[in-house]
Design a protein around this motif. Structure first.
Motif, short mmCIF file in Angstrom:
data_model
loop_
_atom_site.label_atom_id
_atom_site.label_comp_id
_atom_site.label_asym_id
_atom_site.label_seq_id
_atom_site.Cartn_x
_atom_site.Cartn_y
_atom_site.Cartn_z
N ASP A 31 36.69 19.09 64.73
CA ASP A 31 35.83 18.41 65.69
C ASP A 31 36.56 18.00 66.96
O ASP A 31 36.10 17.12 67.68
CB ASP A 31 35.23 17.14 65.06
N THR A 82 29.26 20.05 66.11
CA THR A 82 28.66 19.46 67.30
C THR A 82 27.95 18.15 67.01
O THR A 82 27.40 17.52 67.92
CB THR A 82 27.64 20.43 67.93
N THR A 109 34.60 15.27 60.96
CA THR A 109 34.20 16.61 60.51
C THR A 109 33.49 16.53 59.17
O THR A 109 32.32 16.87 59.05
CB THR A 109 35.42 17.54 60.41
N LEU A 156 30.42 27.38 66.80
CA LEU A 156 30.00 25.99 66.82
C LEU A 156 29.07 25.76 65.62
O LEU A 156 28.34 26.67 65.21
CB LEU A 156 29.27 25.64 68.10
N ASP A 215 26.09 23.25 64.19
CA ASP A 215 25.15 22.17 64.43
C ASP A 215 24.74 21.46 63.15
O ASP A 215 24.50 20.26 63.15
CB ASP A 215 23.89 22.70 65.13
N SER A 274 31.93 13.48 69.76
CA SER A 274 32.37 14.32 70.89
C SER A 274 31.73 15.70 70.86
O SER A 274 32.22 16.63 71.48
CB SER A 274 33.90 14.46 70.86
N GLY A 275 30.61 15.81 70.17
CA GLY A 275 29.99 17.11 69.96
C GLY A 275 29.67 17.87 71.21
O GLY A 275 29.80 19.11 71.27
N GLU A 276 29.25 17.15 72.26
CA GLU A 276 28.87 17.84 73.50
C GLU A 276 30.05 18.48 74.20
O GLU A 276 29.87 19.32 75.07
CB GLU A 276 28.16 16.85 74.45
N ASP A 277 31.27 18.10 73.81
CA ASP A 277 32.46 18.65 74.45
C ASP A 277 33.02 19.88 73.73
O ASP A 277 33.94 20.53 74.24
CB ASP A 277 33.57 17.58 74.50
N MET A 278 32.49 20.21 72.58
CA MET A 278 33.09 21.25 71.75
C MET A 278 32.94 22.65 72.34
O MET A 278 33.83 23.48 72.22
CB MET A 278 32.50 21.21 70.35
N ALA A 279 31.84 22.93 72.98
CA ALA A 279 31.61 24.27 73.51
C ALA A 279 32.67 24.65 74.54
O ALA A 279 33.09 25.81 74.61
CB ALA A 279 30.22 24.38 74.13
#
Length: 221
Positions: free
Chosen positions: A168, A187, A11, A203, A205, A191-196
């Motif tokens: 995160d 994001t 983070t 979120l 960016d 693992s950013g693509e999993d946060m949504a």
């Protein structure tokens, strides 16, 4: 006072390189060579035991006893080279400074052992920018129990119900939910693509957006 509380690993800072190096130190001591690679950055940010279990499973030698034996070895290796590869994420400290200027208290709530977290932030030259730091062993409980988050808010001069957690991971999302406060998940980590899918209140960016996001979620002091 309203407070903004940050997770640390993944983070505020990318600590994955030094964590992976400490895990591979253990695997080499076991005679297994370097088991984890840079592609395992997301695993690294979930902690030492997760790295050990993932590596042992990968080579077909999973053992709780081995994890218990080598976890202290991993922590020692990590402490010896805690800031070799670690860097703050772009814009993180500028966002912290902006939040403080806006009147927010700023602190850290991490599942990294407190001593290691204190050492790392001091080595990176940013410890004094945060009013509080609560680690995995500061209290009898750790995230996703909400009490470490509440304590970080209190130590930063705020009230628990008026904070937001920047994180995160699913652990951070669960912590904020258990605390009944908003979470912002970044994001830009491994693992950013999993946060949504975790459905946080927001979120993030880029760190330059954080002051506006925080003000929208919890208002201003």
């Amino acid at each position: 006072m309203r407070t903004v509380i940050f997770d640390l690993d993944g983070t505020l800072a990318d600590t994955s390189g030094d964590l992976l190096a400490a895990a591979n130190h253990c695997f080499r001591a076991m005679g297994l060579g370097d088991v984890l690679t840079a592609a395992d950055a997301g695993v690294a940010l979930r902690g030492g035991r997760m790295m050990l279990s993932t590596g042992l499973e990968r080579v077909g030698q999973m053992s709780d006893a081995t994890i218990s034996e080598y976890y202290p070895v991993l922590l020692e290796a990590y402490a010896d080279a805690i800031d070799t590869h670690t860097v703050m994420y772009p814009g993180a400290m500028e966002a912290v400074e902006a939040l403080k200027t806006m009147g927010y208290g700023v602190g850290i709530c991490t599942n990294k052992p407190e001593g290691l977290a204190e050492t790392l932030m001091a080595r990176l030259g940013v410890r004094n920018e945060f009013a509080s730091l609560v680690g995995a062993d500061t209290l009898p409980v750790r995230k996703p129990d909400p009490e470490p988050l509440f304590e970080a808010a209190r130590r930063a001069g705020g009230t628990p119900e008026a904070c937001v957690l920047i994180g995160d991971s699913d652990t951070d999302r669960k912590t904020s939910a258990n605390a009944g406060v908003p979470s912002v998940l970044v994001t830009f980590g491994p693992s950013g693509e999993d946060m949504a899918a975790l459905k946080p209140e927001a979120l993030l960016d880029v760190y330059s957006d954080l002051p506006t996001v925080v003000e929208r979620l919890i208002g201003r002091n």
